[in-house]
Design a protein around this motif. Sequence first.
Motif, PDB file in Angstrom:
ATOM      1  N   ALA A   2       0.637  -1.127  -0.445  1.00  0.00           N
ATOM      2  CA  ALA A   2       0.153  -0.248  -0.142  1.00  0.00           C
ATOM      3  C   ALA A   2       1.159   1.811  -0.381  1.00  0.00           C
ATOM      4  O   ALA A   2       1.722   1.549   0.134  1.00  0.00           O
ATOM      5  N   ARG A   3      -0.036   1.804  -0.452  1.00  0.00           N
ATOM      6  CA  ARG A   3       0.690   3.452  -0.587  1.00  0.00           C
ATOM      7  C   ARG A   3       1.105   3.593   0.582  1.00  0.00           C
ATOM      8  O   ARG A   3       0.380   3.447   1.675  1.00  0.00           O
ATOM      9  N   VAL A   4       2.109   4.627   1.113  1.00  0.00           N
ATOM     10  CA  VAL A   4       2.627   4.964   2.528  1.00  0.00           C
ATOM     11  C   VAL A   4       2.000   6.570   2.479  1.00  0.00           C
ATOM     12  O   VAL A   4       1.569   7.328   1.869  1.00  0.00           O
ATOM     13  N   GLU A   5       0.789   6.786   4.098  1.00  0.00           N
ATOM     14  CA  GLU A   5       0.338   7.619   4.376  1.00  0.00           C
ATOM     15  C   GLU A   5       0.741   9.042   4.766  1.00  0.00           C
ATOM     16  O   GLU A   5       1.172   9.231   5.317  1.00  0.00           O
ATOM     17  N   ILE A   6       0.839  10.317   4.257  1.00  0.00           N
ATOM     18  CA  ILE A   6       1.626  11.317   4.974  1.00  0.00           C
ATOM     19  C   ILE A   6       0.863  12.021   5.869  1.00  0.00           C
ATOM     20  O   ILE A   6      -0.604  12.456   5.456  1.00  0.00           O
ATOM     21  N   PRO A   7       1.063  11.665   7.015  1.00  0.00           N
ATOM     22  CA  PRO A   7       0.023  12.363   8.028  1.00  0.00           C
ATOM     23  C   PRO A   7       0.074  14.152   8.231  1.00  0.00           C
ATOM     24  O   PRO A   7       1.382  14.455   7.511  1.00  0.00           O
ATOM     25  N   VAL A   8      -1.448  14.605   7.629  1.00  0.00           N
ATOM     26  CA  VAL A   8      -1.090  15.983   8.854  1.00  0.00           C
ATOM     27  C   VAL A   8      -1.703  16.051   9.520  1.00  0.00           C
ATOM     28  O   VAL A   8      -2.061  15.694  10.593  1.00  0.00           O
ATOM     29  N   VAL A   9      -0.728  17.492   9.385  1.00  0.00           N
ATOM     30  CA  VAL A   9      -0.464  18.241  11.309  1.00  0.00           C
ATOM     31  C   VAL A   9      -1.464  19.611  10.916  1.00  0.00           C
ATOM     32  O   VAL A   9      -1.409  20.146  10.283  1.00  0.00           O
ATOM     33  N   VAL A  17       4.190  21.769  16.902  1.00  0.00           N
ATOM     34  CA  VAL A  17       5.308  21.526  16.809  1.00  0.00           C
ATOM     35  C   VAL A  17       5.460  20.460  15.811  1.00  0.00           C
ATOM     36  O   VAL A  17       4.124  20.046  15.558  1.00  0.00           O
ATOM     37  N   MET A  18       5.948  20.293  14.581  1.00  0.00           N
ATOM     38  CA  MET A  18       6.418  19.760  13.493  1.00  0.00           C
ATOM     39  C   MET A  18       6.918  18.413  13.678  1.00  0.00           C
ATOM     40  O   MET A  18       7.805  18.304  14.256  1.00  0.00           O
ATOM     41  N   THR A  31       0.532   8.534  -0.055  1.00  0.00           N
ATOM     42  CA  THR A  31      -1.080   9.256  -0.380  1.00  0.00           C
ATOM     43  C   THR A  31      -1.543  10.017   0.789  1.00  0.00           C
ATOM     44  O   THR A  31      -1.322  10.229   1.789  1.00  0.00           O
ATOM     45  N   LEU A  32      -2.188  11.638   0.408  1.00  0.00           N
ATOM     46  CA  LEU A  32      -2.193  12.085   1.561  1.00  0.00           C
ATOM     47  C   LEU A  32      -3.827  12.933   1.650  1.00  0.00           C
ATOM     48  O   LEU A  32      -4.671  13.139   0.515  1.00  0.00           O
ATOM     49  N   VAL A 107       0.692  19.773   5.880  1.00  0.00           N
ATOM     50  CA  VAL A 107      -0.198  20.571   6.997  1.00  0.00           C
ATOM     51  C   VAL A 107      -1.942  21.159   6.859  1.00  0.00           C
ATOM     52  O   VAL A 107      -1.727  20.847   5.831  1.00  0.00           O
ATOM     53  N   ARG A 108      -2.525  21.032   7.326  1.00  0.00           N
ATOM     54  CA  ARG A 108      -3.613  22.227   7.345  1.00  0.00           C
ATOM     55  C   ARG A 108      -3.743  22.879   8.190  1.00  0.00           C
ATOM     56  O   ARG A 108      -3.675  23.042   9.695  1.00  0.00           O
ATOM     57  N   VAL A 109      -4.203  24.392   8.005  1.00  0.00           N
ATOM     58  CA  VAL A 109      -5.340  25.408   8.653  1.00  0.00           C
ATOM     59  C   VAL A 109      -6.089  24.911   9.222  1.00  0.00           C
ATOM     60  O   VAL A 109      -7.229  24.352   8.666  1.00  0.00           O
ATOM     61  N   THR A 110      -6.416  25.057  10.707  1.00  0.00           N
ATOM     62  CA  THR A 110      -7.430  24.850  11.146  1.00  0.00           C
ATOM     63  C   THR A 110      -7.927  26.605  11.670  1.00  0.00           C
ATOM     64  O   THR A 110      -7.158  27.344  11.893  1.00  0.00           O
TER      65      THR A 110
END
Length: 110
Positions: A2-9, A17-18, A31-32, A107-110
Amino acid sequence: MARVEIPVVAVTRDGTVMPDAVVGDTVNGHTLPNDGRVGLIADNTSVDTAFNLTISLTRTVDGQPVTPRVVTVPANTSKAFGPFAPGDYGSAVSVDVDSVALTLLAVRVT
């Protein structure tokens, strides 16, 4: 495999903290998760070679697939991409790299 998921911060005004970036997987790709508010940061850790990042689109035109977007990340440089419209890129964006020198963080802007 499977594709490796890129975690979203989640990025907030209070600061985030990154985490460590994901090392590019040249075999399985990545996958993102995508909701239209996600950005991708690609860091080229090579000091002398540019590498490519391929971002697939899920949209079709007249029933024909749209050519994936290929972008070059220069040596020793970080580039940010996005956001990715879900109608064009889907709810999970497929990302491929041509070297393990590319590391990925979302990254996701919240």
